[in-house]
Design a protein around this motif. Sequence first.
Motif: not given
Length: 297
Positions: A4, A34, A52
């Motif tokens: 990330q 994320t 992500t």
Amino acid sequence: MQSQSTTNEASLLGLGAMGAALARAAATKGRRLTVWNRTSAKAAPLVAAGVTVAASVAAAVAASPVVIVCVTDYAATRALLEAALLAGKTVVQLSTGTPQEARELAAWATARGARYLDGAILAVPSQVGGPHANLMTSGSREAFAAAEGVLAEMGAVRFVGEPPGAAAALDLAVLSSLFGALLGFYHGARLIEAEQMGVDGLGELMAATAPAIGEMIRIDAESIHHGRYEAPEASLEICWRSMDLLGRHAREAAIDGSFPGFAAEMFQRGITAGFGDEAPAAMIKVLRAASAQKGAR
Ligand SMILES: NC(=O)c1ccc[n+]([C@@H]2O[C@H](COP(=O)([O-])OP(=O)(O)OC[C@H]3O[C@@H](n4cnc5c(N)ncnc54)[C@H](OP(=O)(O)O)[C@@H]3O)[C@@H](O)[C@H]2O)c1
């Protein structure tokens, strides 16, 4: 795993059955998310939904201003967050726990410079993101303002007060109501089987009558709130009679009678205490008296 590098709207720790459903609901509605999970393979199916994947808890926490946790319990949550820098973050705990655990985690996170929001999910994973998912939250109003947008993609989100334990308290009260009702339903299912009928029909009937039953519970809650139990439409004694009847049927049909036996005994305590003519909600007075004997509130 992808690493990330940019700031996303929220990070989600925990991709079990519930966490994965939360992530999918938010990601498919366009939220930049994320995610991290202890068993990393569980993140793979979500990549296609646009999330992500972070390589560590610390990286996931660093990736977003809002950090949502949905793991088994509060102990696991705390163990995970120990490893991260929480200062300036909004921490949203969606794992199930007690009000006391919520208060303790709120104090712990706040001492580390985070804003804390406790939350409870009233849904099963397949309902998340749909019209039957409800999320209750409590704690910091600023944390709620920061997280409301992403939480709203997961279900109808409600702020129920600043005491951090409020959402957990409501959650446990709903679970008590739900599982009490389910135990009664399972006895009803055995009753229907004993009469050689289809349980699917009972399920349809319960779904159709659910709004009426909900309204009865709402009226009971009003009675308890205002301390009004006189002139009921159906008395506590009538409830006892119904449970006594179920016990008689269980003996006739030779099925397990544990549930009606327990319920009849509870209502009998209300009658013995002199509340037979009052509303069933007068049972709260029996329970309060029992709590007082134990020294509880
Ligand atoms: N499922 C439901 O219908 C439902 C409804 C309302 C609320 N909830 C609540 O949502 C929470 C999660 O439930 P779930 O259904 O997703 O459970 P689950 O499928 O059993 O998943 C548990 C999750 O917690 C993680 N975990 C457990 N211990 C951990 C630890 N020590 N360190 C790191 N990760 C840990 C697991 O990681 P691994 O994948 O690595 O094992 C997994 O992501 C629970 O508090 C539950 O009460 C669930």
